[in-house]
Write a protein that holds these residues in place. Sequence first.
Motif, PDB file in Angstrom:
ATOM      1  N   LEU A  79      -4.512   9.692  -4.999  1.00 26.00           N
ATOM      2  CA  LEU A  79      -3.472  10.634  -4.788  1.00 26.00           C
ATOM      3  C   LEU A  79      -2.901  11.043  -3.701  1.00 26.00           C
ATOM      4  N   ALA A  80      -3.608  11.295  -2.660  1.00 24.21           N
ATOM      5  CA  ALA A  80      -3.470  11.491  -1.306  1.00 24.21           C
ATOM      6  C   ALA A  80      -2.324  10.090  -0.702  1.00 24.21           C
ATOM      7  N   GLN A  81      -2.407   9.146  -1.306  1.00 22.67           N
ATOM      8  CA  GLN A  81      -1.722   7.725  -0.769  1.00 22.67           C
ATOM      9  C   GLN A  81      -0.372   8.145  -1.380  1.00 22.67           C
ATOM     10  N   GLU A  82       0.091   9.004  -2.397  1.00 26.46           N
ATOM     11  CA  GLU A  82       1.412   9.409  -2.695  1.00 26.46           C
ATOM     12  C   GLU A  82       2.368   8.334  -2.891  1.00 26.46           C
ATOM     13  N   THR A  83       2.014   7.283  -3.684  1.00 25.74           N
ATOM     14  CA  THR A  83       2.629   6.041  -3.964  1.00 25.74           C
ATOM     15  C   THR A  83       3.550   6.435  -5.286  1.00 25.74           C
ATOM     16  N   GLU A  84       4.341   5.568  -5.650  1.00 27.56           N
ATOM     17  CA  GLU A  84       5.405   5.540  -6.801  1.00 27.56           C
ATOM     18  C   GLU A  84       4.772   4.840  -7.943  1.00 27.56           C
ATOM     19  N   LEU A  85       3.746   3.991  -7.788  1.00 28.55           N
ATOM     20  CA  LEU A  85       3.036   3.432  -8.744  1.00 28.55           C
ATOM     21  C   LEU A  85       1.407   3.686  -8.295  1.00 28.55           C
ATOM     22  N   ALA A 106       0.825  -1.307   0.040  1.00 34.29           N
ATOM     23  CA  ALA A 106       0.034  -0.045  -0.035  1.00 34.29           C
ATOM     24  C   ALA A 106       0.759   1.265  -0.011  1.00 34.29           C
ATOM     25  N   GLN A 107       2.119   1.176   0.571  1.00 35.77           N
ATOM     26  CA  GLN A 107       2.739   2.108   0.464  1.00 35.77           C
ATOM     27  C   GLN A 107       3.601   2.580  -0.826  1.00 35.77           C
ATOM     28  N   GLN A 108       3.608   1.693  -1.712  1.00 38.44           N
ATOM     29  CA  GLN A 108       4.218   1.581  -3.052  1.00 38.44           C
ATOM     30  C   GLN A 108       3.206   1.730  -4.220  1.00 38.44           C
ATOM     31  N   ILE A 109       2.054   0.899  -4.228  1.00 37.06           N
ATOM     32  CA  ILE A 109       1.052   0.917  -5.200  1.00 37.06           C
ATOM     33  C   ILE A 109      -0.290   1.646  -4.676  1.00 37.06           C
ATOM     34  N   GLY A 110      -0.971   2.483  -5.439  1.00 42.23           N
ATOM     35  CA  GLY A 110      -2.235   3.003  -5.145  1.00 42.23           C
ATOM     36  C   GLY A 110      -2.956   2.569  -6.221  1.00 42.23           C
ATOM     37  N   LEU A 111      -4.324   2.042  -5.948  1.00 38.90           N
ATOM     38  CA  LEU A 111      -5.117   1.592  -6.791  1.00 38.90           C
ATOM     39  C   LEU A 111      -6.574   2.069  -6.511  1.00 38.90           C
ATOM     40  N   LEU A 112      -6.998   2.644  -7.675  1.00 40.22           N
ATOM     41  CA  LEU A 112      -8.624   3.003  -7.549  1.00 40.22           C
ATOM     42  C   LEU A 112      -9.352   2.082  -8.485  1.00 40.22           C
ATOM     43  N   PRO A 113     -10.260   1.342  -7.704  1.00 39.05           N
ATOM     44  CA  PRO A 113     -10.670   0.354  -8.615  1.00 39.05           C
ATOM     45  C   PRO A 113     -12.036   0.854  -9.353  1.00 39.05           C
ATOM     46  N   GLN A 114     -12.806  -0.014 -10.143  1.00 34.33           N
ATOM     47  CA  GLN A 114     -13.801   0.387 -11.126  1.00 34.33           C
ATOM     48  C   GLN A 114     -14.940   1.024 -10.292  1.00 34.33           C
ATOM     49  N   THR A 115     -15.207   0.041  -9.324  1.00 32.17           N
ATOM     50  CA  THR A 115     -16.617   0.781  -8.713  1.00 32.17           C
ATOM     51  C   THR A 115     -16.267   0.690  -7.221  1.00 32.17           C
ATOM     52  N   LYS A 173       6.196  13.946 -10.707  1.00 35.33           N
ATOM     53  CA  LYS A 173       6.534  13.035  -9.521  1.00 35.33           C
ATOM     54  C   LYS A 173       7.246  12.194 -10.079  1.00 35.33           C
ATOM     55  N   ASP A 174       7.582  11.780 -11.518  1.00 32.83           N
ATOM     56  CA  ASP A 174       8.086  10.642 -11.890  1.00 32.83           C
ATOM     57  C   ASP A 174       7.354   9.467 -11.377  1.00 32.83           C
ATOM     58  N   ARG A 175       6.206   9.487 -11.576  1.00 31.67           N
ATOM     59  CA  ARG A 175       5.256   8.280 -11.163  1.00 31.67           C
ATOM     60  C   ARG A 175       4.969   7.318 -12.231  1.00 31.67           C
ATOM     61  N   THR A 176       5.087   6.223 -11.975  1.00 30.49           N
ATOM     62  CA  THR A 176       4.463   5.216 -13.034  1.00 30.49           C
ATOM     63  C   THR A 176       3.063   4.873 -12.773  1.00 30.49           C
ATOM     64  N   VAL A 177       2.436   5.148 -13.891  1.00 30.13           N
ATOM     65  CA  VAL A 177       0.881   4.975 -13.892  1.00 30.13           C
ATOM     66  C   VAL A 177       0.391   3.984 -14.853  1.00 30.13           C
ATOM     67  N   VAL A 178      -0.707   3.142 -14.603  1.00 31.73           N
ATOM     68  CA  VAL A 178      -1.324   1.972 -15.432  1.00 31.73           C
ATOM     69  C   VAL A 178      -2.700   2.346 -15.248  1.00 31.73           C
ATOM     70  N   LEU A 179      -3.216   2.718 -16.441  1.00 31.81           N
ATOM     71  CA  LEU A 179      -4.835   3.206 -16.635  1.00 31.81           C
ATOM     72  C   LEU A 179      -5.391   1.872 -17.434  1.00 31.81           C
ATOM     73  N   VAL A 180      -6.685   1.752 -17.081  1.00 31.14           N
ATOM     74  CA  VAL A 180      -7.470   1.000 -17.971  1.00 31.14           C
ATOM     75  C   VAL A 180      -8.624   1.904 -18.749  1.00 31.14           C
ATOM     76  N   LEU A 181      -8.726   2.044 -19.883  1.00 34.86           N
ATOM     77  CA  LEU A 181      -9.566   3.017 -20.310  1.00 34.86           C
ATOM     78  C   LEU A 181     -10.394   2.089 -21.777  1.00 34.86           C
ATOM     79  N   HIS A 182     -11.573   2.843 -21.765  1.00 35.93           N
ATOM     80  CA  HIS A 182     -12.437   2.147 -22.643  1.00 35.93           C
ATOM     81  C   HIS A 182     -12.307   3.085 -24.201  1.00 35.93           C
ATOM     82  N   ASP A 183     -11.830   4.045 -24.106  1.00 36.70           N
ATOM     83  CA  ASP A 183     -11.787   5.193 -25.243  1.00 36.70           C
ATOM     84  C   ASP A 183     -10.336   5.097 -25.686  1.00 36.70           C
ATOM     85  N   LEU A 184     -10.676   4.586 -26.954  1.00 35.96           N
ATOM     86  CA  LEU A 184      -9.206   4.220 -27.583  1.00 35.96           C
ATOM     87  C   LEU A 184      -8.425   5.381 -28.185  1.00 35.96           C
ATOM     88  N   ASN A 185      -9.347   6.395 -28.463  1.00 39.52           N
ATOM     89  CA  ASN A 185      -8.491   7.704 -28.860  1.00 39.52           C
ATOM     90  C   ASN A 185      -7.876   8.454 -27.659  1.00 39.52           C
TER      91      ASN A 185
END
Length: 279
Positions: free
Chosen positions: A154-160, A76-85, A189-201
Amino acid sequence: MTRLSTSALTLAYEDRTVVHDLDLAVPDSRVTVIVGPNACGKSTTLRALGRLLKPRSGSVLLDGEALTRLPTKKIAQQIGLLPQTPVAPEAITVADLVARGRQPHQHWWQQWSDADERAVTAAMERTDVAALADRSVDELSGGQRQRVWIAMALAQETELLLLDEPTTYLDIAHQVEVLDLVRQLNHDKDRTVVLVLHDLNQAARYADHLVAMKSGRIVAEGPPAEVVTADLVREVFGLDCVVVPDPVTGSPLIVPGAPWQAGARSGAASDSLSRKAAS
């Protein structure tokens, strides 16, 4: 070696396998976007990256070590996660919900600090929810709630940071604001971000690294300019289109064929569009 990766990852819900033998290396300090049709396994993959779902086989690795072997607080200190619902506790205020993002950084001898206060304040300001601090989350619109959840992450301030469809419920202006914020956080912040998106554009516009999935497997990955082609869109989404440069960013822009019209010859619209693109 990248910080976050998977090795022969297989994910399943009971007897239904959703992701098959997935090998993925998330580029450090970049924005990675996972795209694909419904039920292709993209959100399931993100859940596994955040240790919300235990692998059927294979592993998710953080700094070379399997997530299943790491303490929950360290993750939890390294990875922040926002689930879908996400679901908020009943009657909780915006400020209190955002403050929960600081829990991984607190200790039994120090429950709240000036650093916690600064992180929460900055997160609410960046997501434009500071004026809602004393409001109950239950009273907010869908778009407002989504921004509050993003503030908590964002408040979690993780690097991922892992975000599953963070633009859900947002109008187009707030979608752009959120995705611009993601890019800014990655840059500042040089943060690594992974997103799931529906909109391809949107994915092609904001990603440094694009991962296209279908039926639980990676079909293609790399820079959007190399990955997004008419053939790929047809293979992954079953959509006939042309791909042209975005007039603002130069990134790939997917233009579907003309909408159905009474009396139009089947396939004529797509043929016409393809000829125009070729010219």
